[in-house]
Design a protein around this motif. Structure first.
Motif, mmCIF file in Angstrom:
data_model
loop_
_atom_site.group_PDB
_atom_site.id
_atom_site.type_symbol
_atom_site.label_atom_id
_atom_site.label_comp_id
_atom_site.label_asym_id
_atom_site.label_seq_id
_atom_site.Cartn_x
_atom_site.Cartn_y
_atom_site.Cartn_z
ATOM 1 N N LEU A 164 24.297 -123.456 -24.200
ATOM 2 C CA LEU A 164 25.725 -123.628 -24.470
ATOM 3 C C LEU A 164 26.157 -123.009 -25.806
ATOM 4 O O LEU A 164 27.299 -123.134 -26.208
ATOM 5 C CB LEU A 164 26.074 -125.123 -24.464
ATOM 6 N N HIS A 165 25.245 -122.337 -26.491
ATOM 7 C CA HIS A 165 25.596 -121.707 -27.783
ATOM 8 C C HIS A 165 26.477 -120.481 -27.507
ATOM 9 O O HIS A 165 26.064 -119.607 -26.749
ATOM 10 C CB HIS A 165 24.331 -121.257 -28.509
ATOM 11 N N ASP A 166 27.642 -120.423 -28.138
ATOM 12 C CA ASP A 166 28.508 -119.280 -27.806
ATOM 13 C C ASP A 166 29.030 -118.489 -29.003
ATOM 14 O O ASP A 166 29.773 -117.532 -28.824
ATOM 15 C CB ASP A 166 29.688 -119.739 -26.929
ATOM 16 N N SER B 164 23.223 -113.455 -23.810
ATOM 17 C CA SER B 164 22.891 -114.096 -25.074
ATOM 18 C C SER B 164 22.086 -115.362 -24.789
ATOM 19 O O SER B 164 22.373 -116.084 -23.834
ATOM 20 C CB SER B 164 24.195 -114.457 -25.803
ATOM 21 N N THR C 48 14.752 -121.052 -26.904
ATOM 22 C CA THR C 48 13.561 -120.389 -26.367
ATOM 23 C C THR C 48 13.387 -120.750 -24.883
ATOM 24 O O THR C 48 12.898 -119.945 -24.106
ATOM 25 C CB THR C 48 12.294 -120.783 -27.169
ATOM 26 N N ALA D 281 25.551 -108.486 -34.165
ATOM 27 C CA ALA D 281 26.754 -108.028 -33.466
ATOM 28 C C ALA D 281 27.127 -106.607 -33.888
ATOM 29 O O ALA D 281 27.567 -105.807 -33.057
ATOM 30 C CB ALA D 281 27.908 -108.984 -33.751
HETATM 31 C C1 B12 Z 1 25.582 -123.824 -34.111
HETATM 32 C C2 B12 Z 1 24.356 -124.362 -33.403
HETATM 33 C C3 B12 Z 1 24.560 -125.320 -32.409
HETATM 34 C C4 B12 Z 1 25.954 -125.774 -31.967
HETATM 35 C C5 B12 Z 1 26.500 -124.731 -30.964
HETATM 36 C C6 B12 Z 1 27.999 -124.561 -31.087
HETATM 37 C C7 B12 Z 1 28.490 -123.351 -30.332
HETATM 38 N N1 B12 Z 1 29.736 -123.432 -29.920
HETATM 39 O O1 B12 Z 1 27.781 -122.366 -30.132
HETATM 40 C C8 B12 Z 1 25.604 -127.156 -31.324
HETATM 41 C C9 B12 Z 1 25.621 -128.211 -32.398
HETATM 42 C C10 B12 Z 1 26.526 -127.578 -30.168
HETATM 43 C C11 B12 Z 1 24.155 -126.924 -30.892
HETATM 44 C C12 B12 Z 1 23.534 -127.595 -29.871
HETATM 45 C C13 B12 Z 1 22.173 -127.497 -29.593
HETATM 46 N N2 B12 Z 1 21.257 -126.797 -30.320
HETATM 47 CO CO1 B12 Z 1 21.743 -125.470 -31.644
HETATM 48 N N3 B12 Z 1 21.961 -124.374 -33.136
HETATM 49 C C14 B12 Z 1 23.044 -123.939 -33.754
HETATM 50 C C15 B12 Z 1 22.614 -123.058 -34.959
HETATM 51 C C16 B12 Z 1 22.681 -123.916 -36.218
HETATM 52 C C17 B12 Z 1 23.425 -121.803 -35.214
HETATM 53 C C18 B12 Z 1 23.577 -120.865 -34.022
HETATM 54 C C19 B12 Z 1 24.674 -119.870 -34.349
HETATM 55 O O2 B12 Z 1 25.801 -120.012 -33.912
HETATM 56 N N4 B12 Z 1 24.348 -118.888 -35.210
HETATM 57 C C20 B12 Z 1 25.315 -117.914 -35.714
HETATM 58 C C21 B12 Z 1 25.426 -116.753 -34.748
HETATM 59 C C22 B12 Z 1 26.447 -115.744 -35.300
HETATM 60 O O3 B12 Z 1 24.148 -116.138 -34.692
HETATM 61 P P1 B12 Z 1 23.414 -115.797 -33.290
HETATM 62 O O4 B12 Z 1 23.859 -116.724 -32.254
HETATM 63 O O5 B12 Z 1 21.985 -115.611 -33.548
HETATM 64 O O6 B12 Z 1 24.072 -114.398 -32.891
HETATM 65 C C23 B12 Z 1 23.856 -113.190 -33.586
HETATM 66 C C24 B12 Z 1 22.653 -112.385 -33.064
HETATM 67 O O7 B12 Z 1 21.607 -113.184 -32.572
HETATM 68 C C25 B12 Z 1 23.248 -111.434 -32.058
HETATM 69 N N5 B12 Z 1 23.437 -111.864 -30.661
HETATM 70 C C26 B12 Z 1 23.701 -113.071 -30.141
HETATM 71 N N6 B12 Z 1 23.893 -112.992 -28.826
HETATM 72 C C27 B12 Z 1 23.759 -111.707 -28.484
HETATM 73 C C28 B12 Z 1 23.863 -111.054 -27.243
HETATM 74 C C29 B12 Z 1 23.675 -109.681 -27.164
HETATM 75 C C30 B12 Z 1 23.814 -108.994 -25.858
HETATM 76 C C31 B12 Z 1 23.360 -108.955 -28.338
HETATM 77 C C32 B12 Z 1 23.137 -107.518 -28.252
HETATM 78 C C33 B12 Z 1 23.257 -109.590 -29.591
HETATM 79 C C34 B12 Z 1 23.468 -110.965 -29.642
HETATM 80 O O8 B12 Z 1 24.530 -111.151 -32.624
HETATM 81 C C35 B12 Z 1 25.066 -112.347 -33.226
HETATM 82 C C36 B12 Z 1 25.947 -111.989 -34.398
HETATM 83 O O9 B12 Z 1 25.324 -111.178 -35.363
HETATM 84 C C37 B12 Z 1 21.145 -122.688 -34.550
HETATM 85 C C38 B12 Z 1 20.204 -122.322 -35.705
HETATM 86 C C39 B12 Z 1 19.813 -120.864 -35.723
HETATM 87 N N7 B12 Z 1 19.154 -120.499 -36.770
HETATM 88 O O10 B12 Z 1 20.081 -120.092 -34.836
HETATM 89 C C40 B12 Z 1 20.723 -123.923 -33.754
HETATM 90 C C41 B12 Z 1 19.641 -123.809 -32.683
HETATM 91 C C42 B12 Z 1 19.793 -122.540 -31.877
HETATM 92 N N8 B12 Z 1 19.906 -124.970 -31.823
HETATM 93 C C43 B12 Z 1 18.835 -125.552 -31.389
HETATM 94 C C44 B12 Z 1 18.801 -126.687 -30.528
HETATM 95 C C45 B12 Z 1 17.443 -127.270 -30.231
HETATM 96 C C46 B12 Z 1 19.981 -127.205 -29.987
HETATM 97 C C47 B12 Z 1 20.105 -128.396 -29.038
HETATM 98 C C48 B12 Z 1 19.054 -128.459 -27.926
HETATM 99 C C49 B12 Z 1 20.081 -129.665 -29.913
HETATM 100 C C50 B12 Z 1 20.032 -130.977 -29.160
HETATM 101 N N9 B12 Z 1 18.909 -131.610 -29.306
HETATM 102 O O11 B12 Z 1 20.975 -131.320 -28.496
HETATM 103 C C51 B12 Z 1 21.524 -128.219 -28.473
HETATM 104 C C52 B12 Z 1 21.493 -127.305 -27.225
HETATM 105 C C53 B12 Z 1 22.637 -127.429 -26.307
HETATM 106 C C54 B12 Z 1 22.513 -126.349 -25.216
HETATM 107 N N10 B12 Z 1 22.158 -126.734 -24.009
HETATM 108 O O12 B12 Z 1 22.704 -125.194 -25.487
HETATM 109 C C55 B12 Z 1 17.564 -124.859 -31.912
HETATM 110 C C56 B12 Z 1 16.838 -124.038 -30.858
HETATM 111 C C57 B12 Z 1 15.341 -124.165 -30.987
HETATM 112 C C58 B12 Z 1 14.618 -123.418 -29.942
HETATM 113 N N11 B12 Z 1 13.400 -123.077 -30.285
HETATM 114 O O13 B12 Z 1 15.024 -123.124 -28.874
HETATM 115 C C59 B12 Z 1 18.129 -124.057 -33.145
HETATM 116 C C60 B12 Z 1 17.361 -122.769 -33.469
HETATM 117 C C61 B12 Z 1 18.098 -125.027 -34.369
HETATM 118 C C62 B12 Z 1 16.700 -125.403 -34.808
HETATM 119 N N12 B12 Z 1 16.176 -124.791 -35.837
HETATM 120 O O14 B12 Z 1 16.103 -126.264 -34.246
HETATM 121 N N13 B12 Z 1 23.589 -125.964 -31.672
#
Ligand code: B12
Length: 219
Positions: free
Chosen positions: A103-105, A149, A153, A201
């Motif tokens: 659900l991460h968006d 996206s 894991t 991005a």
């Molecule tokens: C915000 C967040 C949340 C929010 C999400 C809100 C939302 N509307 O998205 C909330 C609080 C709801 C949430 C919930 C959960 N989360 Co969360 N969350 C995060 C957090 C802190 C940040 C993610 C984020 O938005 N990053 C900022 C964006 C800009 O970065 P990004 O997504 O990586 O995207 C960049 C690149 O990756 C790339 N990219 C992304 N997508 C794509 C696609 C393409 C095609 C391309 C080319 C590039 C690309 O470009 C982006 C911009 O530069 C991460 C920590 C982390 N370090 O990632 C944990 C994290 C991802 N979450 C985690 C977990 C465990 C959960 C939950 C299971 C927690 C729970 N027990 O309920 C739930 C899952 C719910 C579900 N079913 O999805 C874990 C995952 C661990 C794992 N090994 O899988 C993390 C890593 C935290 C941790 N350290 O434990 N979460």
């Protein structure tokens, strides 16, 4: 307020989850002539990177992350009309979504916006998207690229299913699959035979253009 200070202020308000102040400052910046892409690249993306780091270091709590996440997604909506207004010719079509079970968006929304700003028509399928939905949409909407996206894991294997579904349907020459998300790597992309990967991005636009060239060459 001078531009650099304003961008820093917006970044800080995003990290603090101060949505109202952040959106007001984003509007102030846009009204003052700051480009939407500048706001995105120099305030919002660095701010969200800091939010992610806070979560990793256990310094941030889930309610705090939720506040920043909501602020970020609303800022993206605020910027979108400016991004669309500034974009030039359309080069290709993509559909994008966060894979089933995830659900991460925020990252997905950022990639969608960068692709829109770089001349792609973007169909956003939202979150929790199945391989069938990706492929059906790509066919119906004549998309060149499917963008997946994943932030968990546990949901990364769905990307492999998308790659396989495209190949099984005999569409690999016309439709390429590009993947990304924090746990995704170039090595993983190669292991599942995805056509493209980007770690952020900003470079996603470049990867999408390369994939488009590959498709046009085989046509
Ligand atoms: C915000 C967040 C949340 C929010 C999400 C809100 C939302 N509307 O998205 C909330 C609080 C709801 C949430 C919930 C959960 N989360 Co969360 N969350 C995060 C957090 C802190 C940040 C993610 C984020 O938005 N990053 C900022 C964006 C800009 O970065 P990004 O997504 O990586 O995207 C960049 C690149 O990756 C790339 N990219 C992304 N997508 C794509 C696609 C393409 C095609 C391309 C080319 C590039 C690309 O470009 C982006 C911009 O530069 C991460 C920590 C982390 N370090 O990632 C944990 C994290 C991802 N979450 C985690 C977990 C465990 C959960 C939950 C299971 C927690 C729970 N027990 O309920 C739930 C899952 C719910 C579900 N079913 O999805 C874990 C995952 C661990 C794992 N090994 O899988 C993390 C890593 C935290 C941790 N350290 O434990 N979460």
């Amino acid at each position: 307020m001078e531009q650099e200070k304003l961008l820093l202020q917006i970044e800080e308000e995003l990290v603090q989850g101060d949505r109202k102040a952040m959106l007001a400052h984003c509007s102030e910046a846009l009204d003052g002539g700051v480009k939407a892409r500048t706001l995105l690249d120099n305030a919002l993306i660095p701010g969200m990177r800091r939010v992610s780091e806070k979560f990793h270091s256990a310094e941030g709590s889930v309610p705090e992350i939720m506040l920043s996440s909501r602020a970020m997604n609303e800022a993206v909506e605020l910027l979108r009309p400016y991004i669309l207004q500034a974009r030039g010719d359309i080069h290709g079509r993509v559909c994008i979504g966060t894979v089933a079970g995830d659900l991460h968006d925020i990252g997905k929304n950022l990639v969608a916006m960068v692709l829109e700003s770089e001349g792609f028509e973007v169909i956003d399928l939202g979150v929790d998207v199945t391989p069938e939905q990706f492929v059906e949409t790509a066919v119906a909407e004549k998309c060149d690229i499917i963008c997946c996206s994943a932030l968990l894991t546990t949901t990364m294997p769905v990307m492999k299913e998308v790659v396989e579904a495209v190949r099984k349907a005999g569409l690999h020459d016309q439709i390429k699959v590009m993947i990304g998300g924090a746990p995704v790597s170039e090595a993983f992309a190669q292991a599942i035979d995805a056509d493209g990967y980007s770690g952020d991005a900003v470079s996603a636009g470049e990867t999408a253009r390369k994939l488009l060239k590959m498709i046009r060459l085989t046509e």
